[in-house]
Design a protein around this motif. Structure first.
Motif, short mmCIF file in Angstrom:
data_model
loop_
_atom_site.label_atom_id
_atom_site.label_comp_id
_atom_site.label_asym_id
_atom_site.label_seq_id
_atom_site.Cartn_x
_atom_site.Cartn_y
_atom_site.Cartn_z
N GLY A 177 0.83 -1.21 0.00
CA GLY A 177 0.00 0.00 0.00
C GLY A 177 0.86 1.26 0.00
O GLY A 177 0.62 2.20 -0.77
N ILE A 230 2.46 1.71 -3.42
CA ILE A 230 1.53 2.21 -4.45
C ILE A 230 1.35 3.73 -4.28
O ILE A 230 1.39 4.49 -5.25
CB ILE A 230 0.17 1.47 -4.35
CG1 ILE A 230 0.35 0.00 -4.78
CG2 ILE A 230 -0.89 2.16 -5.20
CD1 ILE A 230 -0.87 -0.89 -4.56
N ALA A 256 -3.20 -6.99 -3.73
CA ALA A 256 -3.26 -5.53 -3.77
C ALA A 256 -4.63 -5.00 -3.35
O ALA A 256 -4.77 -3.82 -3.04
CB ALA A 256 -2.93 -5.04 -5.18
N THR A 302 -3.94 -3.11 2.50
CA THR A 302 -3.21 -2.50 1.38
C THR A 302 -4.00 -1.31 0.84
O THR A 302 -3.45 -0.21 0.64
CB THR A 302 -3.00 -3.54 0.26
OG1 THR A 302 -2.35 -4.66 0.82
CG2 THR A 302 -2.17 -2.97 -0.87
N VAL A 303 -5.29 -1.52 0.62
CA VAL A 303 -6.13 -0.46 0.05
C VAL A 303 -6.10 0.78 0.96
O VAL A 303 -5.94 1.90 0.48
CB VAL A 303 -7.58 -0.98 -0.17
CG1 VAL A 303 -8.50 0.14 -0.61
CG2 VAL A 303 -7.59 -2.12 -1.18
N THR A 312 -2.92 2.76 0.62
CA THR A 312 -2.73 3.49 -0.64
C THR A 312 -3.37 4.87 -0.59
O THR A 312 -3.05 5.73 -1.42
CB THR A 312 -3.30 2.74 -1.88
OG1 THR A 312 -4.72 2.82 -1.88
CG2 THR A 312 -2.84 1.31 -1.96
N LEU A 337 -4.37 3.83 -5.29
CA LEU A 337 -4.64 2.59 -6.05
C LEU A 337 -5.40 2.92 -7.35
O LEU A 337 -5.24 2.24 -8.36
CB LEU A 337 -5.48 1.67 -5.16
CG LEU A 337 -5.86 0.30 -5.68
CD1 LEU A 337 -4.61 -0.54 -5.92
CD2 LEU A 337 -6.75 -0.42 -4.67
#
Ligand code: SAM
Length: 267
Positions: free
Chosen positions: A126, A129, A149, A154-155, A158, A162
């Motif tokens: 994350g 990204i 991802a 992770t989201v 970011t 993303l």
């Protein structure tokens, strides 16, 4: 549609998006918070399902409601169930788990392409990204068995970035064959045995030919096959007694060094 019960089938199916299996089966993932959702919309990504509390009335909600395929309202305790967080955001949405292909990168990409070899840590991915977005990149290639991802951790890390980048999944063999068809490519690998000076590495590169930045996996570093494919192998100097830098930090330093000429001319 207003939902009040945790046993509602829509709640049950949205809850499974917290798992890799659920995301794969439904082809959807969950994004939390008005800011990230607004970034998504601004980048041309329309929510599939928008979910918010009945009381939510922020001005940024209206354009999301207009763009969403469908809208659900539910109380905070159900949002907490979907996000597995005690204090959930009051607005969430699902989006399709869209990815690109190596072919879609094209023959002459302007920005460097970041290539992550078997990255395992969701928080690292994350952060990377988000940093790649800051450095002006458009593509990240995830090589081999990487962390998902579209996982919630992770989201979140970011922070909406993303939606600004194209993600490509590739096996190592596919990626190496793709590179073979690009003989002019400059392939910058980061490696503890790298010999090319790190600071000023951009001076050894031309903006006219494609540039790839390869980062190794957290435990073992860059695979031998990917290392051999590099045209420039560089080591980030370290003055202390540590073995190596954290992958996300090493990626940030490298992208900023490779993108220095472009970043210096941006505001
Ligand atoms: N033990 C691993 C090794 O031998 O490479 C360390 C892996 S390191 C935690 C993860 C990745 O970050 C490396 O594969 C490399 O891409 C990058 N990295 C970390 N520190 C670096 C340094 N000082 N120079 C170049 N790359 C570095």
């Amino acid at each position: 549609m207003h939902i009040t019960s945790a046993t509602n089938p829509r709640v049950k199916s949205l809850t499974t998006l917290a798992t890799k299996k659920g995301r794969r089966e439904q082809g959807q993932f969950l994004v939390e918070g008005l800011q990230a959702l607004t970034f998504a919309l601004q980048a041309g990504h329309k929510p599939h399902t928008l979910i918010h509390t009945p009381e939510e009335s922020h001005p940024l909600l209206a354009p999301l409601q207009e763009a969403a395929g469908n809208t659900l309202t539910m109380p905070p305790h159900l949002l907490a169930k979907l996000t597995r967080r005690e204090n959930p955001q009051t607005v969430l949405a699902t989006f399709p788990t869209t990815t690109s292909s190596l072919e879609e990168i094209g023959k002459n990409p302007k920005a460097p392409i970041l290539v992550l070899d078997r990255i395992r840590d969701p928080g690292n991915l994350g952060t990377i990204i988000r940093t790649a977005d800051a450095a002006g990149l458009a593509h990240i290639v995830l090589v081999g068995d990487c962390t998902d991802a579209f996982a919630p951790e992770t989201v979140r890390a970011t922070m909406g970035s993303l939606f600004h980048l194209h993600l490509v999944h590739s096996t190592e063999d596919e990626f190496l064959s793709y590179l073979k068809n690009m003989p002019e490519a400059q392939i910058i690998g980061t490696h503890l045995n790298g010999k090319i000076p790190f600071f000023g590495v951009a001076e050894n590169l031309t903006l006219k030919a494609p540039r790839f930045v390869l980062m190794g996996t957290e435990q073992a570093g860059l695979s031998e096959a990917l290392t051999s494919a590099c045209t420039h192998l560089t080591r980030i100097p370290m003055a202390g007694r540590l073995e190596s830098l954290n992958l996300a930090i090493a990626t940030a330093l490298t992208l900023y060094e490779v993108q220095k000429p472009v970043l210096l001319s941006s505001t």
